[in-house]
Write a protein that holds these residues in place. Structure first.
Motif, PDB file in Angstrom:
ATOM      1  N   GLY A  74       0.948  -1.175  -0.254  1.00 38.70           N
ATOM      2  CA  GLY A  74       0.075  -0.077   0.116  1.00 38.70           C
ATOM      3  C   GLY A  74       0.973   0.901  -0.359  1.00 38.70           C
ATOM      4  O   GLY A  74       0.172   2.230   0.207  1.00 38.70           O
ATOM      5  N   ARG A  75       2.315   0.900   0.165  1.00 36.03           N
ATOM      6  CA  ARG A  75       3.077   2.431   0.474  1.00 36.03           C
ATOM      7  C   ARG A  75       2.670   3.431   1.219  1.00 36.03           C
ATOM      8  O   ARG A  75       2.307   4.421   1.185  1.00 36.03           O
ATOM      9  CB  ARG A  75       3.283   3.220  -1.070  1.00 36.03           C
ATOM     10  N   ASP A  76       2.220   2.479   2.479  1.00 34.94           N
ATOM     11  CA  ASP A  76       1.608   3.493   3.274  1.00 34.94           C
ATOM     12  C   ASP A  76       2.626   3.217   4.499  1.00 34.94           C
ATOM     13  O   ASP A  76       2.958   1.851   4.925  1.00 34.94           O
ATOM     14  CB  ASP A  76       0.576   3.309   4.046  1.00 34.94           C
ATOM     15  N   VAL A  77       2.969   4.506   5.779  1.00 34.27           N
ATOM     16  CA  VAL A  77       3.417   3.679   6.465  1.00 34.27           C
ATOM     17  C   VAL A  77       2.445   3.934   7.672  1.00 34.27           C
ATOM     18  O   VAL A  77       1.579   4.605   7.757  1.00 34.27           O
ATOM     19  CB  VAL A  77       4.774   5.424   7.443  1.00 34.27           C
ATOM     20  N   GLY A  78       2.821   2.767   8.712  1.00 36.96           N
ATOM     21  CA  GLY A  78       1.192   1.920   8.940  1.00 36.96           C
ATOM     22  C   GLY A  78       1.168   2.928  10.771  1.00 36.96           C
ATOM     23  O   GLY A  78       1.759   4.044  11.047  1.00 36.96           O
ATOM     24  N   VAL A  79       0.381   2.278  11.718  1.00 39.61           N
ATOM     25  CA  VAL A  79       0.257   2.502  12.947  1.00 39.61           C
ATOM     26  C   VAL A  79       2.030   2.286  13.460  1.00 39.61           C
ATOM     27  O   VAL A  79       2.658   1.903  13.454  1.00 39.61           O
ATOM     28  CB  VAL A  79      -0.762   1.312  13.916  1.00 39.61           C
ATOM     29  N   GLY A  80       1.843   3.140  14.613  1.00 42.86           N
ATOM     30  CA  GLY A  80       3.142   2.965  15.175  1.00 42.86           C
ATOM     31  C   GLY A  80       2.936   3.453  16.264  1.00 42.86           C
ATOM     32  O   GLY A  80       1.865   3.727  17.143  1.00 42.86           O
ATOM     33  N   LEU A  81       3.857   3.087  17.631  1.00 44.69           N
ATOM     34  CA  LEU A  81       4.167   2.972  19.124  1.00 44.69           C
ATOM     35  C   LEU A  81       5.204   3.314  19.560  1.00 44.69           C
ATOM     36  O   LEU A  81       5.989   3.248  19.265  1.00 44.69           O
ATOM     37  CB  LEU A  81       3.627   1.546  19.686  1.00 44.69           C
ATOM     38  N   ARG A  82       5.271   4.530  20.675  1.00 42.44           N
ATOM     39  CA  ARG A  82       6.373   4.935  20.906  1.00 42.44           C
ATOM     40  C   ARG A  82       6.688   4.150  21.798  1.00 42.44           C
ATOM     41  O   ARG A  82       6.183   3.138  22.365  1.00 42.44           O
ATOM     42  CB  ARG A  82       5.927   6.323  22.292  1.00 42.44           C
ATOM     43  N   ALA A  83       8.015   3.844  21.845  1.00 44.25           N
ATOM     44  CA  ALA A  83       9.150   3.031  22.063  1.00 44.25           C
ATOM     45  C   ALA A  83       9.934   3.838  23.383  1.00 44.25           C
ATOM     46  O   ALA A  83      11.431   3.662  23.322  1.00 44.25           O
ATOM     47  CB  ALA A  83      10.217   2.181  21.456  1.00 44.25           C
ATOM     48  N   GLY A  84       9.511   3.634  24.509  1.00 46.35           N
ATOM     49  CA  GLY A  84      10.087   4.616  25.795  1.00 46.35           C
ATOM     50  C   GLY A  84      11.244   5.788  25.267  1.00 46.35           C
ATOM     51  O   GLY A  84      10.440   6.675  24.868  1.00 46.35           O
ATOM     52  N   GLN A  85      12.538   6.284  26.000  1.00 42.20           N
ATOM     53  CA  GLN A  85      12.435   8.079  25.578  1.00 42.20           C
ATOM     54  C   GLN A  85      13.431   7.911  24.943  1.00 42.20           C
ATOM     55  O   GLN A  85      14.466   8.834  24.703  1.00 42.20           O
ATOM     56  CB  GLN A  85      12.545   7.643  27.259  1.00 42.20           C
TER      57      GLN A  85
END
Length: 343
Positions: A218-229
């Motif tokens: 789909g040529r897309d950046v999907g869901v993201g999650l913060r991974a700490g600091q």
């Protein structure tokens, strides 16, 4: 896909809530505004500096000229590739040669230092961001330099396609000959590495300290999650998970790739940084740069269980493991060479 004993953990649930937030991706390559960002100009986390070594390194130390920037092991024949500076080059060691006191590697010259090394389809992929180049190195030492714009920083393969994280272009490129257009971008402030877990590509953004799914079709950046600091490195395992070192907060985080969810958060003191996964024993090796140590964790269960701990060379920024022999190779970023450990 194998299933671990338990996917979730009760380790520091409140810490997990404090360190991991869902992040939305947006289209385009513009600077991203993050409402959870606590500083105006974030900087990527770096390895904690190492003190002088207080204990003799475990195993055998092989001296090298220059600093080691990355190491990796070919899963088939066990060839160990070591990226070194001054001058920039990759050294290829035979599996059996590492048991010798002064092994003679195959030397492959590079136009600049490589930050990451990945083995795929019998080649070592060595992105050289300073020269906008991807070096494709055969295990026999032949090299082909592919020009890639956008500061290629990491490489992975999925479905016979080569993916490159492009730091300057804030996205992931699918290599087609020498072209990576169009770049899969959106929601990233930096693209510092890319891995594939259970067929799902994920990209690491050190500036946002976050991990994002990548939809290649789909040529897309999907869901993201913060991974700490201060996320710095990541590696995939055989359970469809991705482990991330949070160097600023001192923890190892484990995410499932699909769906992207935090599964484990395990505090580790000592400056976590480099990682390698032993698929034969389900052991995650993590370097502790502030202590000059490397630790091996059994990751089959609900939380990591420490099995090994060894003193290392100074500034152990990189580590790799041979999943056939369990042999671990640690690289020193301060000119002390590589260290070969047999657990």
């Amino acid at each position: 896909m194998r299933i671990p004993a338990r996917l979730s953990t009760t380790t520091s649930v409140l810490l997990a809530a404090a360190l991991v937030w869902p992040l939305a991706a947006c289209s385009g390559e513009e600077e991203v505004t993050d409402e959870l960002q606590v500083v105006g100009n974030p900087t990527a986390a770096t390895p904690q500096p190492s003190p002088e070594t207080a204990a003799a390194p475990e195993g055998v130390v092989i001296g090298l000229d220059g600093d080691v920037t990355a190491v990796t092991t070919a899963p088939g024949d066990g060839t160990v590739a070591v990226a070194v500076t001054d001058p920039a080059r990759v050294l290829l060691y035979d599996r059996d040669a590492l048991g010798e006191p002064d092994p003679d590697p195959t030397v492959v010259e590079l136009p600049g230092p490589a930050e990451h090394l990945t083995v795929a389809d019998g080649e070592v992929l060595a992105p050289v961001p300073s020269e906008n180049t991807l070096a494709r190195i055969t295990l026999d030492g032949d090299v082909r330099l592919v020009p890639v714009t956008g500061e290629p920083s990491g490489a992975a393969t999925v479905d016979d396609r080569t993916l490159l994280s492009l730091r300057e272009r804030k996205g992931v490129g699918v290599l087609d000959g020498s072209r990576t257009d169009p770049v899969i971008a959106g929601g990233l402030n930096s693209a510092d590495d890319v891995v594939v877990a259970d067929g799902r590509p994920l990209v690491l953004d050190r500036l946002r300290s976050a991990v994002f799914q990548v939809d290649v079709e789909g040529r897309d950046v999907g869901v993201g999650l913060r991974a700490g600091q201060g996320a710095t490195n990541m590696v995939a395992d055989d359970y469809g998970r991705v482990f991330v070192t949070d160097t600023r907060s001192g923890a190892v985080l484990a995410f499932s790739a699909d769906p992207l969810l935090l599964r484990q958060l395990y505090p580790v003191a000592g400056g976590v940084y480099g990682m390698a996964y032993d698929s034969g024993r389900d052991v995650l090796w993590v370097t502790l740069t502030a202590r000059n140590e490397v630790v091996g964790f059994d990751v089959r269960g609900g939380e990591p269980v420490e099995r090994y701990r060894y003193p290392t060379v100074r500034q152990p920024d990189s580590v790799t493991v041979d999943s056939k022999t369990a042999r671990v190779v640690v690289g020193s970023a301060t000119g002390e060479g590589i260290q070969v450990i047999t657990p």
